[in-house]
Design an enzyme around this catalytic site. Sequence first.
Site, short mmCIF file in Angstrom:
data_model
loop_
_atom_site.label_atom_id
_atom_site.label_comp_id
_atom_site.label_asym_id
_atom_site.label_seq_id
_atom_site.Cartn_x
_atom_site.Cartn_y
_atom_site.Cartn_z
N ALA A 65 5.02 -10.78 -9.18
CA ALA A 65 4.88 -10.23 -8.53
C ALA A 65 6.33 -9.19 -9.03
O ALA A 65 7.61 -9.39 -9.66
CB ALA A 65 4.69 -9.25 -7.17
N GLY A 110 1.16 -14.24 -8.47
CA GLY A 110 -0.17 -13.52 -8.56
C GLY A 110 -1.21 -13.96 -9.62
O GLY A 110 -1.97 -13.54 -10.07
N GLU A 113 -2.57 -17.16 -8.69
CA GLU A 113 -3.95 -16.88 -8.14
C GLU A 113 -5.07 -15.79 -8.88
O GLU A 113 -6.15 -16.02 -8.46
CB GLU A 113 -3.34 -15.52 -6.95
CG GLU A 113 -2.58 -16.32 -6.08
CD GLU A 113 -1.64 -15.14 -5.49
OE1 GLU A 113 -2.01 -15.19 -4.03
OE2 GLU A 113 -1.08 -14.31 -5.44
N GLU A 134 6.15 -18.39 -4.03
CA GLU A 134 6.45 -17.57 -2.75
C GLU A 134 7.83 -17.49 -1.85
O GLU A 134 8.60 -16.97 -1.98
CB GLU A 134 5.29 -16.91 -2.16
CG GLU A 134 4.58 -15.43 -3.34
CD GLU A 134 3.82 -16.29 -4.20
OE1 GLU A 134 2.44 -15.46 -4.69
OE2 GLU A 134 3.34 -17.56 -4.09
#
Length: 260
Positions: A65, A110, A113, A134
């Site tokens: 991110a 992300g 993901e 994270e």
Amino acid sequence: MPYQYVTLKKEERVLTITLNRPPTNPLNGEFGMELFKAFSDAEQMDDVTVVVITSALEKAFIAGADIKEMAAQGPADAENFSKLLQGANTILNRMKKVVIAAINGHALGGGCELALACDYRLMTSGKALIGLPEAGLGIIPGAGGTQRLPRLVGLSKALDILLRGRTMSPQEALAIGLVDRLIDPDNFMADVMKFAHELAAGAGKALGYIKAAVHEGIDLPMEQALAVERKYSAENHRTHDAKEGLLAFVEKRKPNFQSR
């Protein structure tokens, strides 16, 4: 909405979605909205059987991110950002098309993901890393990682990755089933597209219904899951491809599937 960071290119029944937000495709709200729109547009393309998602950048698929933007978010902003990215990735699960993550660089946070929401994860065998770091930043994955990773690699392995914020090499990711195949960097996109076109030459409607049956039935009790399978079997039996495939078998010839 015109795209700033995303390019869509269709070749026969394969749609390639290329991400390009230098230097590492960091995810922010604007980029997330473009992904949501691109995936929504792809879902509506009846003449597309396979979707390939890749990066135009040399070393990054999506390396996470936009941390500066995340640091400025309050709780409500963080929840909305998570909801946006979860929604985009859910479209990939939902669409009745085969979705391939062509991971040609780092897939962290992300990026990992997004790849988890795809049906296939093909990764370069180079030095790129994949994982969910994270926890090391004091945050948690918010785009589906805590839910999709355990379903893919198992609870114990997923918890270890999530709790320690681990990233790993392509070889380790292959060994635990996080990625499906490693490809030499020199031939990466050529091999990915060859695989995509092989899939796209099949019975597109049947592929879509198979995917839908798996995703809708996997968390249901067996009796309900089998009802989902019957529903899609009946729907698929009405398609051109089902009739063509069965007739071709009887006539001992190669079927001419048209994804309809």
